[in-house]
Design a protein around this motif. Structure first.
Motif, PDB file in Angstrom:
ATOM      1  N   VAL A  26       0.818  -1.226   0.000  1.00  0.00           N
ATOM      2  CA  VAL A  26       0.000   0.000   0.000  1.00  0.00           C
ATOM      3  C   VAL A  26       0.844   1.265   0.000  1.00  0.00           C
ATOM      4  CG1 VAL A  26      -1.968  -1.133   1.088  1.00  0.00           C
ATOM      5  CG2 VAL A  26      -0.293   0.062   2.515  1.00  0.00           C
ATOM      6  N   HIS A 126       3.093  13.715   9.784  1.00  0.00           N
ATOM      7  CA  HIS A 126       3.305  13.794   8.324  1.00  0.00           C
ATOM      8  C   HIS A 126       3.328  15.272   7.910  1.00  0.00           C
ATOM      9  CE1 HIS A 126       1.593   9.516   7.579  1.00  0.00           C
ATOM     10  NE2 HIS A 126       1.467   9.746   8.853  1.00  0.00           N
ATOM     11  N   VAL A 163       5.337   4.827  11.403  1.00  0.00           N
ATOM     12  CA  VAL A 163       5.606   4.127  10.136  1.00  0.00           C
ATOM     13  C   VAL A 163       5.156   5.000   8.966  1.00  0.00           C
ATOM     14  CG1 VAL A 163       4.975   2.116   8.725  1.00  0.00           C
ATOM     15  CG2 VAL A 163       5.404   1.843  11.184  1.00  0.00           C
TER      16      VAL A 163
HETATM   17  C1  EPZ Z   1       0.992   1.444  10.085  1.00  0.00           C
HETATM   18  O1  EPZ Z   1      -0.016   2.397  10.405  1.00  0.00           O
HETATM   19  C2  EPZ Z   1       0.229   0.186   9.710  1.00  0.00           C
HETATM   20  N1  EPZ Z   1      -0.656   0.482   8.578  1.00  0.00           N
HETATM   21  C3  EPZ Z   1      -0.607  -0.284  10.909  1.00  0.00           C
HETATM   22  O2  EPZ Z   1      -1.195  -1.526  10.537  1.00  0.00           O
HETATM   23  C4  EPZ Z   1       0.313  -0.521  12.097  1.00  0.00           C
HETATM   24  O3  EPZ Z   1      -0.480  -0.848  13.211  1.00  0.00           O
HETATM   25  C5  EPZ Z   1       1.121   0.748  12.389  1.00  0.00           C
HETATM   26  O4  EPZ Z   1       1.837   1.160  11.211  1.00  0.00           O
HETATM   27  C6  EPZ Z   1       2.124   0.532  13.506  1.00  0.00           C
HETATM   28  O5  EPZ Z   1       2.992  -0.504  13.163  1.00  0.00           O
HETATM   29  C7  EPZ Z   1      -0.126   0.581   7.359  1.00  0.00           C
HETATM   30  O6  EPZ Z   1       1.080   0.450   7.177  1.00  0.00           O
HETATM   31  C8  EPZ Z   1      -1.084   0.867   6.234  1.00  0.00           C
HETATM   32  P1  EPZ Z   1       1.888   4.912  12.792  1.00  0.00           P
HETATM   33  P2  EPZ Z   1       0.380   3.953  10.595  1.00  0.00           P
HETATM   34  O7  EPZ Z   1       1.976   6.166  12.022  1.00  0.00           O
HETATM   35  O8  EPZ Z   1       1.505   4.292   9.709  1.00  0.00           O
HETATM   36  C9  EPZ Z   1       0.277   7.965  16.066  1.00  0.00           C
HETATM   37  C10 EPZ Z   1      -2.875  -3.083  10.171  1.00  0.00           C
HETATM   38  O9  EPZ Z   1      -3.550  -3.716  10.985  1.00  0.00           O
HETATM   39  N2  EPZ Z   1       0.484   8.985  15.028  1.00  0.00           N
HETATM   40  O10 EPZ Z   1       3.132   4.158  13.093  1.00  0.00           O
HETATM   41  O11 EPZ Z   1      -0.862   4.731  10.495  1.00  0.00           O
HETATM   42  C11 EPZ Z   1      -0.954   7.126  15.760  1.00  0.00           C
HETATM   43  O12 EPZ Z   1      -2.119   7.780  16.242  1.00  0.00           O
HETATM   44  C12 EPZ Z   1      -2.622  -1.607  10.409  1.00  0.00           C
HETATM   45  O13 EPZ Z   1      -2.317  -3.569   9.146  1.00  0.00           O
HETATM   46  C13 EPZ Z   1       0.331  10.324  15.374  1.00  0.00           C
HETATM   47  O14 EPZ Z   1       0.022  10.657  16.514  1.00  0.00           O
HETATM   48  O15 EPZ Z   1       0.880   3.904  12.086  1.00  0.00           O
HETATM   49  C14 EPZ Z   1      -0.662   5.854  16.494  1.00  0.00           C
HETATM   50  O16 EPZ Z   1      -0.986   6.015  17.858  1.00  0.00           O
HETATM   51  C15 EPZ Z   1      -3.364  -1.072  11.607  1.00  0.00           C
HETATM   52  N3  EPZ Z   1       0.514  11.260  14.422  1.00  0.00           N
HETATM   53  C16 EPZ Z   1       0.846   5.701  16.367  1.00  0.00           C
HETATM   54  O17 EPZ Z   1       1.354   7.014  16.047  1.00  0.00           O
HETATM   55  C17 EPZ Z   1       0.867  10.938  13.148  1.00  0.00           C
HETATM   56  O18 EPZ Z   1       1.056  11.854  12.318  1.00  0.00           O
HETATM   57  C18 EPZ Z   1       1.257   4.695  15.285  1.00  0.00           C
HETATM   58  O19 EPZ Z   1       1.033   5.267  14.093  1.00  0.00           O
HETATM   59  C19 EPZ Z   1       1.020   9.576  12.809  1.00  0.00           C
HETATM   60  C20 EPZ Z   1       0.818   8.617  13.772  1.00  0.00           C
END
Ligand code: EPZ
Length: 417
Positions: A26, A126, A163
């Motif tokens: 993705v 981001h 991530v």
């Molecule tokens: C990726 O999500 C994955 N999704 C998620 O998998 C996975 O749980 C997550 O990484 C953690 O490993 C995809 O790759 C499409 P993050 P992402 O940014 O990138 C906070 C699944 O089941 N945050 O690492 O959205 C956020 O609220 C999915 O396959 C901010 O506060 O995760 C969360 O608490 C679910 N501000 C934490 O960081 C931001 O700008 C993790 O988010 C970005 C994130």
């Protein structure tokens, strides 16, 4: 309504082939935009998220041909356009078009939805990163306009090793003037996959997979190929099933380093397995020790395996603690496990799991992707019939899950009820 129907208690024996990683694919598909030529992505999983992203690429007049799992994307005539909400809201990962279009055209205009079942899912990290690269972010309601006269390399510290933010900022920085450093970057395996793809196009990225990634901006990105890495979360989900029901169950496509935290916890529980040439062979563990699970960023225990693992913990001989630290709401599956006979007490993002408990088949709901996976695992070990509704969540993240499980002896099918 379509439901997954499972008759529990069947041994799982045979081989399950792991597909390409959803969370890599993705990001790789939007990243293709950065090329001015043709790129090919191999081992793309056949899941609805793939199709939703292809729809957006075609809206941007990219040419897409899909041959089995090989996705050829011709970006020679791609154009920058507003991405409408009906397309972007289909999946969270559509936000990667922000980084890709900003990185290529210095401008992106797209609608982007808010949270979902597991939390608010903000994108402040981001947007802050884009601004540090020189972009201006304006929005009304859910429509974002992000533009820059010129993107300039910057040193960006991420408050949280996100991530999505790590990948999105890599996409935005590859053609920026000068050098960008992302510090406190996420280290998940998918990030290395995307960085490799960009480098194959001619980008200059070093440090992917560590917490400091350096990107030296380049003028042009061209032809490239890449293979999607095996899905470590899909693999982990089936490994957990093997620990509960396996009889020499083989899981083919496991990169040991990607599932180290899970394997370490399974060893603590007393699960025996062997891993050779990316194939893990695992058997049901007759007597399991209780343990504590705390989800963390990579290389810690992955949040996406917390819910599947909590089902296994209901079968251990004692009390286990499960703490979710990444998302604010990943306990949606607990009430259905308790309905099936589990003894779990939830307090916010902490769960106390008392085992072992005999689970009974019931009508349950998949509240999100990994909660749905947890329901499948619970149905496979429960006595009697389990019927899971809202299965779209499951099918969007696990390629051919019904066929893969039927092939190793599970009594599982999809029925219109
Ligand atoms: C990726 O999500 C994955 N999704 C998620 O998998 C996975 O749980 C997550 O990484 C953690 O490993 C995809 O790759 C499409 P993050 P992402 O940014 O990138 C906070 C699944 O089941 N945050 O690492 O959205 C956020 O609220 C999915 O396959 C901010 O506060 O995760 C969360 O608490 C679910 N501000 C934490 O960081 C931001 O700008 C993790 O988010 C970005 C994130």
């Amino acid at each position: 309504m379509k439901k997954i129907i499972i008759q529990g208690g069947e041994e799982l024996s045979g081989t399950i082939k792991i597909s390409g990683a959803k969370n890599s694919a993705v990001a790789l598909i939007p990243a293709a935009i950065l090329s001015d030529d043709e790129v090919t992505i191999y081992n793309v999983p056949n899941i609805s998220d793939r199709d939703a992203l292809i729809e957006i690429i075609e809206l941007l007049e990219g040419k897409v041909t899909l041959d089995q799992d090989a996705l050829k994307l011709d970006m020679k005539n791609i154009k920058n356009k507003v991405i409408p909400e009906e397309l972007s809201k289909k999946l969270r990962a559509s936000y990667y078009f922000m980084g890709a279009l900003l990185g290529k055209y210095n401008k992106v205009e797209m609608y982007f939805p808010g949270g979902c079942n597991i939390g608010a899912r903000p994108i402040n990290l981001h947007l802050k990163g884009f601004e540090m690269l020189g972009a201006k972010v304006t929005y009304d309601c859910d429509k974002y306009i992000i533009e820059a006269d010129e993107l300039k390399g910057a040193r960006i510290y991420l408050d949280f090793a996100s991530v999505g933010a790590t990948i999105n900022l890599m996409l935005a920085a590859v053609k920026a003037k000068g050098t960008t450093v992302i510090s406190n970057a996420a280290r998940e395996a998918e990030i290395v996959n995307i960085a490799t793809f960009l480098n194959n196009m001619g980008a200059k990225i070093t440090g992917a997979g560590t917490s400091e990634i350096k990107i030296v901006g380049v003028e042009k990105l061209g032809k490239a190929i890449i293979e999607v890495i095996p899905d470590r979360i899909e693999a982990g989900t089936y490994i957990i099933m093997g620990a509960l029901l396996g009889k020499d169950l083989k899981i083919d496509g496991v990169i040991k380093e990607h599932v180290e935290a899970l394997l370490s916890k399974l060893s603590d529980i007393g699960v025996k397995y062997e891993i050779k040439n990316n194939v893990i062979t695992i058997n049901k563990c007759e007597s399991m020790n209780p343990i504590n699970i705390k989800t963390l960023v990579f290389p810690g225990f992955p949040t996406d395996l917390g819910q599947p693992m909590s089902v296994l913990l209901t079968q251990t001989n004692g009390t286990s603690l499960f703490e979710e630290t990444i998302w604010e709401n990943r306990m949606g599956h607990i009430k259905y496990l308790n309905k099936m006979g589990a003894k779990i007490i939830v307090n916010g993002s902490h769960a106390v799991i008392i085992g072992p408990t005999k689970l009974q088949g019931k009508d349950v709901v998949a509240t999100d992707l990994r909660a749905g996976a947890a329901m499948v695992i619970a149905g496979l070990i429960a006595e009697g019939e389990t019927r899971i509704s809202e299965i779209k969540h499951i099918l969007r993240g696990y390629e051919d899950i019904i066929e893969k499980l039927q092939n190793v002896g599970a009594k599982i099918e999809i029925k219109e009820i």
